[in-house]
Scaffold this motif. Structure first.
Motif, PDB file in Angstrom:
ATOM      1  N   LEU A 348      -9.885  -1.033  12.881  1.00 57.83           N
ATOM      2  CA  LEU A 348     -11.118  -1.758  12.014  1.00 57.83           C
ATOM      3  C   LEU A 348     -11.432  -0.643  11.165  1.00 57.83           C
ATOM      4  O   LEU A 348     -11.653  -0.974   9.838  1.00 57.83           O
ATOM      5  CB  LEU A 348     -12.290  -1.717  12.848  1.00 57.83           C
ATOM      6  N   LEU A 349     -11.498   0.892  11.220  1.00 61.03           N
ATOM      7  CA  LEU A 349     -12.206   1.647  10.055  1.00 61.03           C
ATOM      8  C   LEU A 349     -11.214   1.972   9.313  1.00 61.03           C
ATOM      9  O   LEU A 349     -11.569   2.377   8.005  1.00 61.03           O
ATOM     10  CB  LEU A 349     -12.744   2.938  10.989  1.00 61.03           C
ATOM     11  N   THR A 350      -9.838   1.645   9.526  1.00 58.60           N
ATOM     12  CA  THR A 350      -8.713   2.148   8.422  1.00 58.60           C
ATOM     13  C   THR A 350      -8.226   1.162   7.684  1.00 58.60           C
ATOM     14  O   THR A 350      -7.440   1.055   7.019  1.00 58.60           O
ATOM     15  CB  THR A 350      -7.541   2.937   9.195  1.00 58.60           C
ATOM     16  N   LEU A 351      -8.820  -0.225   8.146  1.00 57.90           N
ATOM     17  CA  LEU A 351      -8.538  -1.541   7.395  1.00 57.90           C
ATOM     18  C   LEU A 351      -6.881  -1.919   7.697  1.00 57.90           C
ATOM     19  O   LEU A 351      -6.417  -2.327   6.855  1.00 57.90           O
ATOM     20  CB  LEU A 351      -8.844  -1.545   5.958  1.00 57.90           C
ATOM     21  N   GLY A 352      -6.810  -1.602   8.738  1.00 58.65           N
ATOM     22  CA  GLY A 352      -5.299  -1.877   9.311  1.00 58.65           C
ATOM     23  C   GLY A 352      -4.375  -0.829   8.944  1.00 58.65           C
ATOM     24  O   GLY A 352      -3.122  -0.774   9.574  1.00 58.65           O
ATOM     25  N   ILE A 353      -4.562   0.302   8.277  1.00 57.20           N
ATOM     26  CA  ILE A 353      -3.832   1.159   7.836  1.00 57.20           C
ATOM     27  C   ILE A 353      -3.220   2.214   9.221  1.00 57.20           C
ATOM     28  O   ILE A 353      -2.380   2.958   9.255  1.00 57.20           O
ATOM     29  CB  ILE A 353      -4.131   2.231   6.669  1.00 57.20           C
ATOM     30  N   GLY A 354      -4.340   2.101   9.941  1.00 61.37           N
ATOM     31  CA  GLY A 354      -4.187   2.826  11.187  1.00 61.37           C
ATOM     32  C   GLY A 354      -3.206   2.193  12.542  1.00 61.37           C
ATOM     33  O   GLY A 354      -3.115   2.984  13.493  1.00 61.37           O
ATOM     34  N   TRP A 355      -2.455   1.143  12.163  1.00 56.23           N
ATOM     35  CA  TRP A 355      -1.522   0.573  12.989  1.00 56.23           C
ATOM     36  C   TRP A 355      -0.491   1.664  13.775  1.00 56.23           C
ATOM     37  O   TRP A 355      -0.302   1.656  14.846  1.00 56.23           O
ATOM     38  CB  TRP A 355      -0.895  -0.466  12.641  1.00 56.23           C
TER      39      TRP A 355
END
Length: 404
Positions: A348-355
């Motif tokens: 959520l906090l990385t807008l999906g970049i943290g997958w």
């Protein structure tokens, strides 16, 4: 024996020997493991991110159509860096198979839209319900069939991934009907909702049974010995504690919101007037209050939910086996919190970049908390004779719940 201990009366054989070296050919004798082992995941977050960022770049260039090949590359990396009993997994799926599955799902949706258009044209159009438009009819139909299709897609997607997985050269797989599973899951969840979620243990065990017992490693089947009655006592305690926690959280949130409003010098009447004519400051105030309410609910509700989920995971794992291979886990409430909550916050906090970070943390958790007793007899395992799915998880991709 606790209700999360292994139900199998025959314990794993206590023999001696050396672990099988990597690359053992199919059908060759496999030396039994002398002690409990754990999966080994040696992937690196930096390498996984490099694959993921290249995947995102190609997605932008191709307007999203390269995601099938990008997802395949990510799976190949993760699979190849996970080893069980000294041998790594291998993923043999192809991007074009995922593309074909997605196109078939698109075709299914197009056919359904056409069918709904015919129904509206010949049943609702220029009838007393003429105000019920085509879009309303389609939205209602999607709401009715969306949940069953999501369950169908979940099972079919799991079956596809297993069919493209090799371990020691042996193809894994899953039997059973995805449509039957979808019907079962829909009926159970509907019954659970109408009984105020008192059937949750029955739903959890009944849906875990086909997923586990239909799984195969070659001709080696998995078995599941779970029963809903084993966990109902623990669930009833959790159920009523959850009600108490919701009441306490509601009171705490109400008091916190009221105290915040009073500290700002705003009366209840003024606050209602602000909501009737919202300005930018009002929107910001509501967002702050909503975030505060989320924090309060999270602190009081989520730990209890993670406690139940950790207990359920321990029960399902210890009541599963593959031949003479037994499994166990000691995952704790804190670790389940990290899996359910922290992973969600990362995305959520990385807008999906943290997958990639989420995938890396998940694989690390599996390799640290899953214990394996025994080793399958390689001389008794053969390649499966059934045909594997010819295309990927189209429905699962359509509902955007497949992840990797």
């Amino acid at each position: 024996m606790s209700n999360t201990s292994s139900p199998w009366t025959q314990s794993a054989p206590q023999t001696t020997g050396q672990n099988t070296p990597s690359g053992t050919p199919p059908g060759a004798p496999w030396a039994p493991a002398p002690r409990p082992t754990r999966p080994v995941y040696d992937g690196r977050l930096g390498e996984l991110y490099a694959i993921y960022l290249r995947h995102l770049f190609l997605m932008l260039v191709t307007l999203g159509w390269s995601r099938f090949w990008g997802r395949t590359n990510i799976r190949r990396y993760v699979w190849s860096h996970l080893a069980v009993l000294g041998d790594r997994f291998e993923y043999r799926g192809r991007g074009r198979e995922l593309l074909i599955g997605f196109l078939l799902a698109l075709l299914l949706v197009a056919v359904w839209i056409g069918l709904m258009w015919l129904v509206w044209l010949y049943v609702f159009h220029e009838k007393p319900a003429a105000s019920f438009g085509m879009f309303d009819l389609f939205s209602l139909s999607v709401a009715l069939i969306g949940f069953p299709l999501a369950y169908v897609g979940h099972y079919a997607g799991l079956r596809y991934k297993l069919s493209r997985t090799r371990w020691r050269g042996i193809r894994c797989g899953m039997a059973g009907s995805a449509w039957s599973y979808g019907a079962l899951a829909t009926g159970l969840h509907f019954a659970n909702a109408t009984t105020a979620y008192l059937l949750t243990p029955l739903v959890s065990v009944s849906l875990a049974r086909p997923r586990i017992s239909n799984t195969r490693v070659g001709t080696l089947p998995f078995l599941f010995a779970g029963r809903a009655g084993d966990i109902y006592g623990r669930y009833i305690g959790y159920y009523f504690l959850n009600i108490v926690a919701w009441i306490v959280a509601g009171i705490a949130v109400f008091a916190a919101v009221g105290g915040t409003i009073e500290s700002l010098g705003i009366s209840s009447d003024d606050f209602l007037k602000l909501l009737s004519k919202p300005s930018l400051n009002t929107v910001l105030l509501v967002l702050v209050l909503a975030f505060a309410a989320y924090i309060v609910f999270g602190l009081l509700i989520l730990p209890l939910r993670c406690w139940w989920q950790a207990y359920l995971m321990r029960y399902l794992v210890t009541h599963s086996r593959a031949g003479n291979v037994l499994f166990t886990t000691a995952i704790t409430t804190r670790q389940m919190w990290g899996f359910l909550v922290l992973n969600y916050l990362i995305v959520l906090l990385t807008l999906g970049i943290g997958w990639p970070w989420v995938m890396h943390r998940t694989m690390k958790l599996i390799s640290a908390q899953l214990w394996i007793y025994g080793e399958p007899n390689g001389q008794e395992i053969r390649q499966p004779t059934d045909r594997s799915p010819g295309y990927g998880e189209g429905l699962l991709d359509m509902f955007d719940v497949s992840g990797v």
